[in-house]
Design an enzyme around this catalytic site. Structure first.
Site, PDB file in Angstrom:
ATOM      1  N   CYS A   6     -28.155  46.847  20.077  1.00  0.00           N
ATOM      2  CA  CYS A   6     -29.479  46.948  19.458  1.00  0.00           C
ATOM      3  C   CYS A   6     -30.207  48.228  19.846  1.00  0.00           C
ATOM      4  CB  CYS A   6     -30.307  45.713  19.806  1.00  0.00           C
ATOM      5  SG  CYS A   6     -30.435  45.379  21.581  1.00  0.00           S
ATOM      6  N   SER A  54     -23.935  29.899  17.581  1.00  0.00           N
ATOM      7  CA  SER A  54     -25.065  29.185  18.172  1.00  0.00           C
ATOM      8  C   SER A  54     -26.105  30.098  18.811  1.00  0.00           C
ATOM      9  CB  SER A  54     -24.563  28.184  19.222  1.00  0.00           C
ATOM     10  OG  SER A  54     -23.817  28.849  20.228  1.00  0.00           O
ATOM     11  N   GLY A  55     -25.757  31.359  19.050  1.00  0.00           N
ATOM     12  CA  GLY A  55     -26.684  32.280  19.701  1.00  0.00           C
ATOM     13  C   GLY A  55     -27.594  32.983  18.715  1.00  0.00           C
ATOM     14  N   TYR A  56     -28.441  33.875  19.234  1.00  0.00           N
ATOM     15  CA  TYR A  56     -29.382  34.596  18.381  1.00  0.00           C
ATOM     16  C   TYR A  56     -28.667  35.494  17.379  1.00  0.00           C
ATOM     17  CZ  TYR A  56     -33.147  33.140  21.537  1.00  0.00           C
ATOM     18  OH  TYR A  56     -34.049  32.414  22.264  1.00  0.00           O
TER      19      TYR A  56
END
Length: 233
Positions: A147, A10-12
């Site tokens: 990231c 459900s997250g990015y």
């Protein structure tokens, strides 16, 4: 054909994995889990998937068998349930930080908790194909890099491999990060009124991605220090 499942999609991070997998001709996504959104269509949460999937979110207790499981959970969660994940698939790709670092002693320092499965850290492969392509091909536990850590490592790895980094000089890295890096859960610092038109320093010292950069560039206090900071914009 590879049958894959996404744990907490459900997250990015989970949404981006689903978008990439959905466009791969040799991959079939068979299940996406989310406790909060169980029963809802996946495409209603991730607009890029509209018209591309009819899957609904399911609770994690129903996680079935597949070839690969992508774990897109908060830091500290995937390592606590790694046995359950490995029962569902022979290959686990963790998008969180739980298996990025090889030294268990680094987790209390950088993340504030003791690692619940330290015996697996030595066999987990850091998921950066530019550095570990051969290991990734045969690994059963792969840790996707952070990231900002990934961007920093990719920028400096050619210099490190060529021996062009002076070990007497600290590596100073200042990274700019957008709003999506904070994740899909909202907070005071993620509201438009708080972020629009401003630049805000985030973890100017002691940023946890420092550990990944040191590890993958083989840098550290005994050889070459790393000063890493992040700024939100």
């Amino acid at each position: 054909m590879i049958r894959g499942s996404s744990r907490r999609g459900s997250g990015y991070a989970g949404g981006e994995v689903l978008r990439l997998l959905g466009g791969h001709p040799e991959v079939e996504v068979v299940q996406v889990t989310s406790e909060r959104l169980a029963g809802k269509p996946v495409a209603t949460v991730h607009p890029p998937l509209r018209g591309r999937t009819e899957l609904h979110f399911s609770p994690r207790a129903t996680l079935g068998e597949s070839d690969v499981v992508f774990a897109a959970m908060s830091h500290g969660e995937s390592s606590a349930m790694i046995n359950e994940l490995r029962e569902s698939a022979p290959v686990v790709i963790d998008l969180g930080a739980d298996f990025r670092l090889r030294d268990a002693d680094d987790y209390p320092r950088w993340y504030g908790w003791a690692h619940p499965a330290p015996d697996l850290l030595g066999s987990a492969v850091y998921g950066l194909a530019e550095l570990h392509r051969g290991e990734i091909a045969t690994a059963s536990l792969i840790a996707a890099g952070g990231c900002l850590a990934t961007a920093s490592i990719l920028g400096l790895a050619p210099l490190a491999c060529a021996g062009l980094l002076d070990p007497a000089v600290p590596l100073v890295i200042e990274a700019k990060v957008g709003s999506s890096a904070a994740g899909s859960q909202s907070g005071d610092s993620t509201h438009h009124a708080h972020r629009s038109g401003e630049i805000r320093s985030y973890a100017p010292t002691g940023h946890r991605h420092t550990a990944e950069i040191r590890q993958e560039l083989h840098a550290g206090p005994a050889t070459q220090d790393v000063a890493f900071s992040a700024t939100r914009r």
